[in-house]
Design an enzyme around this catalytic site. Structure first.
Site, PDB file in Angstrom:
ATOM      1  N   ALA A  66       0.873  -1.176   0.000  1.00  0.00           N
ATOM      2  CA  ALA A  66       0.000   0.000   0.000  1.00  0.00           C
ATOM      3  C   ALA A  66       0.910   1.226   0.000  1.00  0.00           C
ATOM      4  O   ALA A  66       2.078   1.146   0.403  1.00  0.00           O
ATOM      5  CB  ALA A  66      -0.879  -0.017   1.239  1.00  0.00           C
ATOM      6  N   GLY A 111       0.677  -5.028   0.757  1.00  0.00           N
ATOM      7  CA  GLY A 111      -0.490  -5.137  -0.135  1.00  0.00           C
ATOM      8  C   GLY A 111      -0.164  -5.864  -1.429  1.00  0.00           C
ATOM      9  O   GLY A 111      -1.062  -6.433  -2.065  1.00  0.00           O
ATOM     10  N   GLU A 114      -0.437  -9.436  -0.539  1.00  0.00           N
ATOM     11  CA  GLU A 114      -1.871  -9.712  -0.353  1.00  0.00           C
ATOM     12  C   GLU A 114      -2.587  -9.790  -1.697  1.00  0.00           C
ATOM     13  O   GLU A 114      -3.467 -10.636  -1.906  1.00  0.00           O
ATOM     14  CB  GLU A 114      -2.487  -8.620   0.536  1.00  0.00           C
ATOM     15  CG  GLU A 114      -1.979  -8.717   1.975  1.00  0.00           C
ATOM     16  CD  GLU A 114      -2.320  -7.501   2.817  1.00  0.00           C
ATOM     17  OE1 GLU A 114      -1.971  -6.369   2.399  1.00  0.00           O
ATOM     18  OE2 GLU A 114      -2.925  -7.664   3.896  1.00  0.00           O
ATOM     19  N   GLU A 134       4.617  -4.977   7.145  1.00  0.00           N
ATOM     20  CA  GLU A 134       3.836  -3.965   7.879  1.00  0.00           C
ATOM     21  C   GLU A 134       4.346  -3.757   9.307  1.00  0.00           C
ATOM     22  O   GLU A 134       4.392  -2.630   9.810  1.00  0.00           O
ATOM     23  CB  GLU A 134       2.351  -4.372   7.930  1.00  0.00           C
ATOM     24  CG  GLU A 134       1.604  -4.190   6.619  1.00  0.00           C
ATOM     25  CD  GLU A 134       1.709  -5.390   5.694  1.00  0.00           C
ATOM     26  OE1 GLU A 134       2.546  -6.292   5.942  1.00  0.00           O
ATOM     27  OE2 GLU A 134       0.960  -5.430   4.706  1.00  0.00           O
TER      28      GLU A 134
HETATM   29  N1  COA Z   1       4.548   3.245  -0.769  1.00  0.00           N
HETATM   30  C1  COA Z   1       4.939   4.420  -1.278  1.00  0.00           C
HETATM   31  N2  COA Z   1       6.088   4.585  -1.972  1.00  0.00           N
HETATM   32  C2  COA Z   1       6.876   3.524  -2.109  1.00  0.00           C
HETATM   33  C3  COA Z   1       6.559   2.255  -1.591  1.00  0.00           C
HETATM   34  C4  COA Z   1       5.321   2.140  -0.892  1.00  0.00           C
HETATM   35  N3  COA Z   1       4.899   0.976  -0.365  1.00  0.00           N
HETATM   36  N4  COA Z   1       7.553   1.393  -1.876  1.00  0.00           N
HETATM   37  C5  COA Z   1       8.468   2.084  -2.575  1.00  0.00           C
HETATM   38  N5  COA Z   1       8.067   3.374  -2.714  1.00  0.00           N
HETATM   39  C6  COA Z   1       8.757   4.473  -3.388  1.00  0.00           C
HETATM   40  C7  COA Z   1       9.943   4.980  -2.577  1.00  0.00           C
HETATM   41  O1  COA Z   1       9.509   5.895  -1.580  1.00  0.00           O
HETATM   42  C8  COA Z   1      10.751   5.623  -3.668  1.00  0.00           C
HETATM   43  O2  COA Z   1      10.149   6.864  -3.985  1.00  0.00           O
HETATM   44  P1  COA Z   1      11.082   8.189  -4.228  1.00  0.00           P
HETATM   45  O3  COA Z   1      11.936   7.825  -5.419  1.00  0.00           O
HETATM   46  O4  COA Z   1      10.108   9.274  -4.510  1.00  0.00           O
HETATM   47  O5  COA Z   1      11.882   8.353  -2.981  1.00  0.00           O
HETATM   48  C9  COA Z   1      10.536   4.703  -4.859  1.00  0.00           C
HETATM   49  O6  COA Z   1       9.337   4.001  -4.599  1.00  0.00           O
HETATM   50  C10 COA Z   1      11.645   3.705  -5.063  1.00  0.00           C
HETATM   51  O7  COA Z   1      11.802   2.987  -3.841  1.00  0.00           O
HETATM   52  P2  COA Z   1      13.214   2.782  -3.124  1.00  0.00           P
HETATM   53  O8  COA Z   1      12.946   2.477  -1.684  1.00  0.00           O
HETATM   54  O9  COA Z   1      14.118   3.932  -3.410  1.00  0.00           O
HETATM   55  O10 COA Z   1      13.744   1.478  -3.882  1.00  0.00           O
HETATM   56  P3  COA Z   1      14.755   0.363  -3.347  1.00  0.00           P
HETATM   57  O11 COA Z   1      15.108  -0.470  -4.525  1.00  0.00           O
HETATM   58  O12 COA Z   1      15.869   0.963  -2.551  1.00  0.00           O
HETATM   59  O13 COA Z   1      13.892  -0.513  -2.314  1.00  0.00           O
HETATM   60  C11 COA Z   1      11.919  -1.699  -1.587  1.00  0.00           C
HETATM   61  C12 COA Z   1      12.773  -1.246  -2.778  1.00  0.00           C
HETATM   62  C13 COA Z   1      10.650  -2.343  -2.137  1.00  0.00           C
HETATM   63  C14 COA Z   1      12.686  -2.703  -0.726  1.00  0.00           C
HETATM   64  C15 COA Z   1      11.579  -0.473  -0.710  1.00  0.00           C
HETATM   65  O14 COA Z   1      11.019   0.536  -1.551  1.00  0.00           O
HETATM   66  C16 COA Z   1      10.576  -0.743   0.384  1.00  0.00           C
HETATM   67  O15 COA Z   1      10.913  -1.311   1.416  1.00  0.00           O
HETATM   68  N6  COA Z   1       9.293  -0.334   0.172  1.00  0.00           N
HETATM   69  C17 COA Z   1       8.251  -0.418   1.160  1.00  0.00           C
HETATM   70  C18 COA Z   1       7.787  -1.854   1.337  1.00  0.00           C
HETATM   71  C19 COA Z   1       6.731  -1.928   2.425  1.00  0.00           C
HETATM   72  O16 COA Z   1       6.970  -1.691   3.592  1.00  0.00           O
HETATM   73  N7  COA Z   1       5.493  -2.259   2.026  1.00  0.00           N
HETATM   74  C20 COA Z   1       4.385  -2.419   2.907  1.00  0.00           C
HETATM   75  C21 COA Z   1       3.582  -1.186   2.915  1.00  0.00           C
HETATM   76  S1  COA Z   1       2.179  -1.365   4.005  1.00  0.00           S
END
Ligand code: COA
Length: 260
Positions: A66, A111, A114, A134
């Site tokens: 999400a 999400g 999910e 989460e």
């Molecule tokens: N919601 C909003 N934005 C998200 C996102 C999410 N769930 N996951 C990634 N993004 C965004 C980042 O903020 C970043 O945006 P920016 O360029 O404006 O800063 C962009 O996507 C790229 O993500 P980044 O974290 O820089 O990539 P990465 O390769 O270093 O890491 C992940 C990838 C997936 C490991 C990391 O983005 C992450 O942990 N995301 C969240 C996962 C999460 O907790 N999901 C559950 C949500 S309830």
């Protein structure tokens, strides 16, 4: 309908729905959820479409969860509403009368995991990573993760994943039953489309009734599930496709199913 955050490509009887926010790892914000609900309604009523493949745009993510920016300002009632809106989408996918294949092309987190679990069959790229992180954000899954994960992988593994927030690689996801097949990253979409095309040649009403039997049966006891199956078996016996399938076998030819 025109969508801003998703793409739909139709190839004969197969639709590929791509979540298209690659700069945000295809995170599910309110607009994406609303568009996906509309898209699944559209695909359900499209008589030409028999199987749907869902994937994420770009090379890194299926869906990274999400949208955390949207989550960050929710109060309690808004949280309930957001969770419920997402859950409706997940139930709608299971309720589709058409098979839905999840082509997990990268991160499937929160999400995204999910969403993957709401589909009927999960194919994963060997680069995919799945998890429910989460807890690391101080929250809990809201789109069915605490319910579908234990049903798929069992209580122990589900609790380990949910309570640690750790990511698991595609191969481990395969071992525990979270995905059904792992394929080389570059062949994921060919595999998913090939599977979709093979199912699109089968009898659409029978496909729909198998889904109904499995999903209903998982929610009830064996006897009630088998009674439900018998009733659906009776229903399928009234279809043209049943007549065609059995006749084609006896005539030693390939059946041509029309969904009637
Ligand atoms: N919601 C909003 N934005 C998200 C996102 C999410 N769930 N996951 C990634 N993004 C965004 C980042 O903020 C970043 O945006 P920016 O360029 O404006 O800063 C962009 O996507 C790229 O993500 P980044 O974290 O820089 O990539 P990465 O390769 O270093 O890491 C992940 C990838 C997936 C490991 C990391 O983005 C992450 O942990 N995301 C969240 C996962 C999460 O907790 N999901 C559950 C949500 S309830």
């Amino acid at each position: 309908m025109d969508y801003k955050n998703i793409l739909i490509d139709r190839e004969e009887h197969v639709a590929v729905l791509t979540i298209n926010r690659p700069d945000k790892m295809n995170a599910l914000n309110d607009d994406v959820i609303a568009e996906m609900r509309a898209a699944f309604d559209e695909l359900e009523s499209d008589q030409e479409i028999r199987v749907i493949v869902v994937t994420g745009a770009g090379d890194k993510a299926f869906v990274a969860g999400a949208d955390i920016k949207e989550l960050s300002t929710l109060n309690a009632l808004q949280g309930v509403a957001k969770s419920e809106r997402g859950q409706v989408l997940m139930f709608n996918i299971a309720n589709m009368n058409k098979p839905v294949i999840m082509a997990i092309n990268g991160f499937a987190l929160g999400g995204g995991c999910e969403l993957a679990m709401a589909g009927d069959i999960r194919l994963a790229s060997d680069k995919a990573k799945l998890g429910q992180p989460e807890i690391t954000l101080g929250i809990i899954p809201g789109y069915g993760g605490t319910q579908r994960l234990p049903r798929l992988v069992g209580k122990g593994k589900a609790l380990e994943i949910l309570l640690t927030g750790k990511m698991i690689k595609a191969e481990e996801a395969l071992q525990i039953g979270l995905v059904d097949k792992v394929v080389p990253h570059d062949s994921l979409m060919d595999e998913a489309k090939g599977l979709a095309k093979a199912m699109a040649n089968l009898a659409p009403i029978a496909l729909a009734l198998i889904k109904k039997c499995v999903y209903y049966g998982l929610e009830t006891d064996l006897k009630s599930g088998c009674t439900f199956e018998s009733l659906q078996f009776g229903a399928v016996c009234t279809t043209d496709d049943m007549a065609e399938g059995t006749k084609a076998f006896l005539e030693k030819r390939k059946p041509e199913f029309r969904g009637k």
